[in-house]
Design a protein around this motif. Sequence first.
Motif, short mmCIF file in Angstrom:
data_model
loop_
_atom_site.label_atom_id
_atom_site.label_comp_id
_atom_site.label_asym_id
_atom_site.label_seq_id
_atom_site.Cartn_x
_atom_site.Cartn_y
_atom_site.Cartn_z
N GLY A 72 -17.27 1.49 -3.51
CA GLY A 72 -17.14 2.42 -4.63
C GLY A 72 -16.17 3.55 -4.38
O GLY A 72 -15.81 4.27 -5.33
N ASP A 73 -15.74 3.76 -3.13
CA ASP A 73 -14.73 4.77 -2.84
C ASP A 73 -13.38 4.31 -3.40
O ASP A 73 -13.21 3.14 -3.78
CB ASP A 73 -14.62 5.01 -1.34
N LEU A 74 -12.42 5.22 -3.43
CA LEU A 74 -11.12 4.93 -4.03
C LEU A 74 -10.00 5.01 -2.99
O LEU A 74 -10.08 5.81 -2.05
CB LEU A 74 -10.81 5.93 -5.15
N LEU A 75 -8.96 4.22 -3.16
CA LEU A 75 -7.71 4.39 -2.44
C LEU A 75 -6.65 4.69 -3.49
O LEU A 75 -6.48 3.92 -4.44
CB LEU A 75 -7.35 3.16 -1.63
N ILE A 76 -5.97 5.84 -3.32
CA ILE A 76 -5.10 6.35 -4.37
C ILE A 76 -3.71 6.66 -3.84
O ILE A 76 -3.55 7.32 -2.81
CB ILE A 76 -5.68 7.65 -4.99
N ASP A 77 -2.69 6.20 -4.55
CA ASP A 77 -1.32 6.63 -4.36
C ASP A 77 -0.98 7.53 -5.54
O ASP A 77 -0.76 7.05 -6.65
CB ASP A 77 -0.39 5.42 -4.31
N ALA A 78 -0.98 8.83 -5.31
CA ALA A 78 -0.74 9.79 -6.39
C ALA A 78 0.69 10.31 -6.40
O ALA A 78 1.01 11.23 -7.16
CB ALA A 78 -1.71 10.97 -6.26
N ALA A 79 1.57 9.73 -5.59
CA ALA A 79 2.95 10.19 -5.53
C ALA A 79 3.81 9.47 -6.57
O ALA A 79 3.43 8.43 -7.10
CB ALA A 79 3.52 9.93 -4.13
N GLY A 80 4.98 10.06 -6.86
CA GLY A 80 5.91 9.41 -7.77
C GLY A 80 5.56 9.63 -9.23
O GLY A 80 4.93 10.62 -9.60
N ASP A 81 5.97 8.67 -10.08
CA ASP A 81 5.73 8.80 -11.52
C ASP A 81 4.75 7.74 -11.98
O ASP A 81 4.13 7.04 -11.18
CB ASP A 81 7.06 8.71 -12.29
N ASN A 82 4.61 7.62 -13.31
CA ASN A 82 3.60 6.72 -13.85
C ASN A 82 3.93 5.25 -13.62
O ASN A 82 3.10 4.38 -13.89
CB ASN A 82 3.41 6.96 -15.36
N ASN A 83 5.12 4.94 -13.11
CA ASN A 83 5.48 3.55 -12.83
C ASN A 83 5.09 3.11 -11.43
O ASN A 83 5.17 1.92 -11.12
CB ASN A 83 6.98 3.35 -13.04
N PRO A 129 -2.76 0.40 8.23
CA PRO A 129 -1.57 0.26 9.08
C PRO A 129 -0.85 -1.04 8.73
O PRO A 129 -1.46 -2.11 8.68
CB PRO A 129 -2.16 0.22 10.49
N GLY A 130 0.43 -0.96 8.47
CA GLY A 130 1.19 -2.13 8.07
C GLY A 130 1.19 -2.34 6.56
O GLY A 130 1.94 -3.16 6.05
N GLY A 131 0.33 -1.59 5.86
CA GLY A 131 0.31 -1.66 4.41
C GLY A 131 1.06 -0.49 3.81
O GLY A 131 1.90 0.13 4.46
N ASP A 132 0.80 -0.18 2.58
CA ASP A 132 1.47 0.93 1.90
C ASP A 132 0.80 2.23 2.32
O ASP A 132 -0.32 2.54 1.91
CB ASP A 132 1.38 0.74 0.39
N ALA A 133 1.52 3.03 3.10
CA ALA A 133 0.94 4.23 3.69
C ALA A 133 0.71 5.35 2.68
O ALA A 133 0.05 6.35 3.00
CB ALA A 133 1.85 4.73 4.82
N GLU A 134 1.26 5.23 1.47
CA GLU A 134 1.09 6.30 0.50
C GLU A 134 -0.31 6.31 -0.10
O GLU A 134 -0.70 7.29 -0.74
CB GLU A 134 2.14 6.16 -0.62
N PHE A 135 -1.07 5.25 0.08
CA PHE A 135 -2.45 5.22 -0.41
C PHE A 135 -3.36 5.99 0.54
O PHE A 135 -3.34 5.77 1.75
CB PHE A 135 -2.94 3.78 -0.53
N TYR A 177 4.47 -3.83 -2.89
CA TYR A 177 3.23 -3.85 -3.64
C TYR A 177 3.46 -3.40 -5.07
O TYR A 177 4.27 -2.53 -5.33
CB TYR A 177 2.18 -2.95 -2.97
N GLU A 178 2.73 -3.99 -5.94
CA GLU A 178 2.87 -3.64 -7.35
C GLU A 178 1.99 -2.46 -7.68
O GLU A 178 0.77 -2.54 -7.59
CB GLU A 178 2.47 -4.85 -8.21
N HIS A 179 2.61 -1.37 -8.05
CA HIS A 179 1.86 -0.18 -8.45
C HIS A 179 1.88 -0.13 -9.95
O HIS A 179 2.91 0.14 -10.56
CB HIS A 179 2.49 1.09 -7.86
N SER A 180 0.74 -0.39 -10.56
CA SER A 180 0.73 -0.55 -12.00
C SER A 180 0.66 0.74 -12.77
O SER A 180 0.64 0.73 -13.98
CB SER A 180 -0.42 -1.48 -12.42
N GLY A 181 0.61 1.87 -12.10
CA GLY A 181 0.74 3.14 -12.79
C GLY A 181 -0.47 3.56 -13.57
O GLY A 181 -1.52 2.96 -13.51
N THR A 182 -0.29 4.65 -14.32
CA THR A 182 -1.38 5.19 -15.11
C THR A 182 -0.84 5.65 -16.45
O THR A 182 0.22 5.26 -16.89
CB THR A 182 -2.04 6.38 -14.39
N HIS A 183 -1.60 6.52 -17.08
CA HIS A 183 -1.23 7.05 -18.38
C HIS A 183 0.06 7.84 -18.27
O HIS A 183 0.34 8.44 -17.24
CB HIS A 183 -2.37 7.98 -18.86
N PRO A 184 0.89 7.85 -19.31
CA PRO A 184 2.14 8.62 -19.25
C PRO A 184 1.95 10.07 -18.85
O PRO A 184 2.87 10.69 -18.35
CB PRO A 184 2.68 8.50 -20.68
#
Length: 343
Positions: free
Chosen positions: A277-288, A327-333, A2-9
Amino acid sequence: MYEHSGTHPADSTTPADRTGGGGTGGGRSPLRRTVLRRVLPAVAAAGIGVAGFAGFAHGSTGGPAAAGTKLSRDTATTSATTSALGSARTARAADAGSIRQTAAAADFPTWGTRWAVHATADVDSPSVGMINKTAPGQDRITADYQVDTGRKVCEGSACSTFMAHLTGPVTGFLSVVAVDIPQDRLPGVPVQGGGGHPQPGGSRQEALNRAATWLTADNGAQVPYSQAKVWKDGYRQDCSGYASMALGLPTPGTNTVGLATDRKLTRPVSLAELKPGDLLIDAAGDNNNRHVVIFEKWNNDAHSSYTAFEQRGGHGTDHRTLTYGLPGGDAEFKPYRPVTFGD
């Protein structure tokens, strides 16, 4: 993958502190505010010494320090208080009529000197130019919209949380306290971006409606993705800036880590509890590889996929089927509920 497009530096470290500054409006009357904002420029123009008026030249954040800000001016010291005040009264009457005539065209008189025009609707963002009432062509500004930043800026008795988006003579954002009007916002100019602090009980549908606006905001096309740029409403053009815009958080937007960890903004929920309107967030790793998407609806009773709004790298704003966090998707979200919805 999956493409994680990141956030602000800023995501590469800790959540940015984007809480608004304070500032006291106190018991200042509209009359005193009007006098200060109309008479002082006329007094300066007449050549009266302005040593006692230092601090009226540039926007500053609110709080106890705001009223005491001392900033230089370039006006020479000469004479004639009585004549100047008479001229000021005449100018006030003329300006009042001018404002009524030009408000529909979003054209307003400026006052004072050395007003910074900012890159975004944030007084701490870089300056992209200056407004000086005494400079040729800078005695008036034209604005097409304004943003309520939730952060008070004061000069003397004049205070405002609004920043106007200028289309001339300089393009950028200018504090409304730089405009020669008695109001704390520009009359007749639309408020965009939902800046300011989130309000309890905010509508889920309103958040989705705001998210949808970026699908066609760029002359019918989606807003391009960028971690460094901001859109014309003052929000960063990355995933967390986009989510902040949809939720009406302060510009230029909270980063992904802040959206996941600040309990004044969100709280964890289960996948089964997800609502529009709820969010699914992957907050791990870096801005990339950090990412956030806005849940809209389940696509089937089995909850094997959902439709979401997303601001992603290489594309920009999107509205598509996703499986992040399933399940079967990106579990970090992980799923989170914005507290602005009140549930």
